[in-house]
Write a protein that holds these residues in place. Structure first.
Motif, PDB file in Angstrom:
ATOM      1  N   ARG A   1       0.823  -1.203   0.000  1.00 27.85           N
ATOM      2  CA  ARG A   1       0.000   0.000   0.000  1.00 27.85           C
ATOM      3  C   ARG A   1       0.854   1.248   0.000  1.00 27.85           C
ATOM      4  O   ARG A   1       1.951   1.228   0.541  1.00 27.85           O
ATOM      5  N   PRO A   2       0.375   2.313  -0.628  1.00 24.61           N
ATOM      6  CA  PRO A   2      -0.973   2.461  -1.187  1.00 24.61           C
ATOM      7  C   PRO A   2      -1.111   1.765  -2.539  1.00 24.61           C
ATOM      8  O   PRO A   2      -0.140   1.539  -3.244  1.00 24.61           O
ATOM      9  N   CYS A   3      -2.345   1.435  -2.843  1.00 21.89           N
ATOM     10  CA  CYS A   3      -2.699   0.859  -4.137  1.00 21.89           C
ATOM     11  C   CYS A   3      -3.450   1.923  -4.925  1.00 21.89           C
ATOM     12  O   CYS A   3      -4.193   2.717  -4.350  1.00 21.89           O
ATOM     13  N   ARG A   4      -3.258   1.906  -6.219  1.00 23.10           N
ATOM     14  CA  ARG A   4      -3.942   2.888  -7.076  1.00 23.10           C
ATOM     15  C   ARG A   4      -4.706   2.145  -8.159  1.00 23.10           C
ATOM     16  O   ARG A   4      -4.159   1.277  -8.825  1.00 23.10           O
ATOM     17  N   MET A   5      -5.982   2.471  -8.297  1.00 23.87           N
ATOM     18  CA  MET A   5      -6.796   1.839  -9.326  1.00 23.87           C
ATOM     19  C   MET A   5      -6.403   2.415 -10.683  1.00 23.87           C
ATOM     20  O   MET A   5      -6.420   3.624 -10.886  1.00 23.87           O
ATOM     21  N   ILE A   6      -6.017   1.531 -11.595  1.00 29.35           N
ATOM     22  CA  ILE A   6      -5.572   1.980 -12.916  1.00 29.35           C
ATOM     23  C   ILE A   6      -6.529   1.576 -14.025  1.00 29.35           C
ATOM     24  O   ILE A   6      -6.395   2.053 -15.151  1.00 29.35           O
ATOM     25  N   TYR A   7      -7.495   0.710 -13.713  1.00 28.74           N
ATOM     26  CA  TYR A   7      -8.435   0.272 -14.749  1.00 28.74           C
ATOM     27  C   TYR A   7      -9.686  -0.280 -14.093  1.00 28.74           C
ATOM     28  O   TYR A   7      -9.611  -0.921 -13.036  1.00 28.74           O
ATOM     29  N   SER A   8     -10.818  -0.049 -14.731  1.00 33.85           N
ATOM     30  CA  SER A   8     -12.062  -0.706 -14.328  1.00 33.85           C
ATOM     31  C   SER A   8     -12.963  -0.817 -15.549  1.00 33.85           C
ATOM     32  O   SER A   8     -12.895   0.002 -16.467  1.00 33.85           O
ATOM     33  N   ALA A   9     -13.758  -1.866 -15.555  1.00 30.19           N
ATOM     34  CA  ALA A   9     -14.737  -2.093 -16.627  1.00 30.19           C
ATOM     35  C   ALA A   9     -16.040  -2.520 -15.980  1.00 30.19           C
ATOM     36  O   ALA A   9     -16.056  -3.254 -14.995  1.00 30.19           O
ATOM     37  N   SER A  10     -17.146  -2.057 -16.538  1.00 25.41           N
ATOM     38  CA  SER A  10     -18.470  -2.300 -15.990  1.00 25.41           C
ATOM     39  C   SER A  10     -19.153  -3.464 -16.708  1.00 25.41           C
ATOM     40  O   SER A  10     -19.044  -3.599 -17.929  1.00 25.41           O
ATOM     41  N   TYR A  11     -19.883  -4.276 -15.927  1.00 28.17           N
ATOM     42  CA  TYR A  11     -20.600  -5.427 -16.476  1.00 28.17           C
ATOM     43  C   TYR A  11     -22.001  -5.492 -15.877  1.00 28.17           C
ATOM     44  O   TYR A  11     -22.224  -5.055 -14.752  1.00 28.17           O
ATOM     45  N   ALA A  12     -22.918  -6.090 -16.619  1.00 28.26           N
ATOM     46  CA  ALA A  12     -24.319  -6.170 -16.190  1.00 28.26           C
ATOM     47  C   ALA A  12     -24.529  -7.225 -15.104  1.00 28.26           C
ATOM     48  O   ALA A  12     -25.468  -7.121 -14.316  1.00 28.26           O
ATOM     49  N   THR A  13     -23.672  -8.245 -15.056  1.00 21.46           N
ATOM     50  CA  THR A  13     -23.848  -9.303 -14.066  1.00 21.46           C
ATOM     51  C   THR A  13     -22.533  -9.604 -13.351  1.00 21.46           C
ATOM     52  O   THR A  13     -21.448  -9.354 -13.879  1.00 21.46           O
ATOM     53  N   LYS A  14     -22.659 -10.165 -12.169  1.00 18.28           N
ATOM     54  CA  LYS A  14     -21.487 -10.570 -11.390  1.00 18.28           C
ATOM     55  C   LYS A  14     -20.696 -11.630 -12.154  1.00 18.28           C
ATOM     56  O   LYS A  14     -19.465 -11.604 -12.178  1.00 18.28           O
ATOM     57  N   SER A  15     -21.407 -12.537 -12.792  1.00 17.27           N
ATOM     58  CA  SER A  15     -20.764 -13.605 -13.554  1.00 17.27           C
ATOM     59  C   SER A  15     -19.868 -13.052 -14.656  1.00 17.27           C
ATOM     60  O   SER A  15     -18.729 -13.520 -14.840  1.00 17.27           O
ATOM     61  N   LEU A  16     -20.342 -12.057 -15.382  1.00  9.60           N
ATOM     62  CA  LEU A  16     -19.532 -11.459 -16.451  1.00  9.60           C
ATOM     63  C   LEU A  16     -18.293 -10.762 -15.886  1.00  9.60           C
ATOM     64  O   LEU A  16     -17.209 -10.854 -16.463  1.00  9.60           O
ATOM     65  N   ALA A  17     -18.439 -10.089 -14.754  1.00 10.54           N
ATOM     66  CA  ALA A  17     -17.305  -9.417 -14.127  1.00 10.54           C
ATOM     67  C   ALA A  17     -16.274 -10.440 -13.655  1.00 10.54           C
ATOM     68  O   ALA A  17     -15.067 -10.248 -13.839  1.00 10.54           O
ATOM     69  N   MET A  18     -16.736 -11.541 -13.092  1.00  6.97           N
ATOM     70  CA  MET A  18     -15.834 -12.590 -12.628  1.00  6.97           C
ATOM     71  C   MET A  18     -15.109 -13.255 -13.800  1.00  6.97           C
ATOM     72  O   MET A  18     -13.920 -13.577 -13.699  1.00  6.97           O
ATOM     73  N   LYS A  19     -15.802 -13.439 -14.899  1.00  5.28           N
ATOM     74  CA  LYS A  19     -15.182 -14.023 -16.090  1.00  5.28           C
ATOM     75  C   LYS A  19     -14.111 -13.084 -16.658  1.00  5.28           C
ATOM     76  O   LYS A  19     -13.041 -13.532 -17.084  1.00  5.28           O
ATOM     77  N   ALA A  20     -14.393 -11.792 -16.654  1.00  5.08           N
ATOM     78  CA  ALA A  20     -13.415 -10.817 -17.133  1.00  5.08           C
ATOM     79  C   ALA A  20     -12.188 -10.818 -16.227  1.00  5.08           C
ATOM     80  O   ALA A  20     -11.052 -10.745 -16.706  1.00  5.08           O
ATOM     81  N   GLU A  21     -12.400 -10.908 -14.927  1.00  4.75           N
ATOM     82  CA  GLU A  21     -11.289 -10.980 -13.971  1.00  4.75           C
ATOM     83  C   GLU A  21     -10.438 -12.220 -14.261  1.00  4.75           C
ATOM     84  O   GLU A  21      -9.212 -12.134 -14.326  1.00  4.75           O
ATOM     85  N   TYR A  22     -11.075 -13.349 -14.454  1.00  4.10           N
ATOM     86  CA  TYR A  22     -10.350 -14.590 -14.734  1.00  4.10           C
ATOM     87  C   TYR A  22      -9.525 -14.477 -16.016  1.00  4.10           C
ATOM     88  O   TYR A  22      -8.353 -14.839 -16.029  1.00  4.10           O
ATOM     89  N   ARG A  23     -10.149 -13.945 -17.071  1.00  2.00           N
ATOM     90  CA  ARG A  23      -9.423 -13.796 -18.346  1.00  2.00           C
ATOM     91  C   ARG A  23      -8.205 -12.888 -18.190  1.00  2.00           C
ATOM     92  O   ARG A  23      -7.134 -13.171 -18.715  1.00  2.00           O
ATOM     93  N   PHE A  24      -8.366 -11.790 -17.454  1.00  2.00           N
ATOM     94  CA  PHE A  24      -7.262 -10.860 -17.253  1.00  2.00           C
ATOM     95  C   PHE A  24      -6.128 -11.528 -16.476  1.00  2.00           C
ATOM     96  O   PHE A  24      -4.959 -11.354 -16.786  1.00  2.00           O
ATOM     97  N   LYS A  25      -6.477 -12.316 -15.475  1.00  2.00           N
ATOM     98  CA  LYS A  25      -5.463 -12.976 -14.659  1.00  2.00           C
ATOM     99  C   LYS A  25      -4.669 -14.009 -15.450  1.00  2.00           C
ATOM    100  O   LYS A  25      -3.555 -14.353 -15.063  1.00  2.00           O
ATOM    101  N   GLN A  26      -5.221 -14.497 -16.551  1.00  2.00           N
ATOM    102  CA  GLN A  26      -4.523 -15.489 -17.367  1.00  2.00           C
ATOM    103  C   GLN A  26      -3.462 -14.868 -18.271  1.00  2.00           C
ATOM    104  O   GLN A  26      -2.616 -15.563 -18.822  1.00  2.00           O
TER     105      GLN A  26
END
Length: 80
Positions: free
Chosen positions: A46-71
């Protein structure tokens, strides 16, 4: 309508952290105070700084985007 977000933080030690949430401001505040994810709790991250965010209609889509990014490799993450 409730929105969900995938976000990326850059930590003080130069590492990246990716997560999802329904409230970006609250989540960033939690990371800053050491009450967020286990990864961002140590003071040296810390400190951490948010450098990116993307909006999704469902929790599932946000979780899938997180998984893809982590890969992605660090180089691929930085290119985005």
């Amino acid at each position: 309508m409730k929105r969900y977000y995938m976000y990326v933080l850059v930590c003080a030690d130069g590492t990246l952290y990716t997560g999802y949430t329904s409230d970006l401001e609250r989540r960033e505040r939690e990371h800053q105070t050491g009450n967020g994810a286990k990864y961002t709790r140590p003071a040296y991250r810390r400190p951490c700084r948010m450098i990116y965010s993307a909006s999704y209609a469902t929790k599932s889509l946000a979780m899938k985007a997180e998984y893809r990014f982590k890969q992605l490799s660090r180089k691929e993450k930085e290119a985005r």
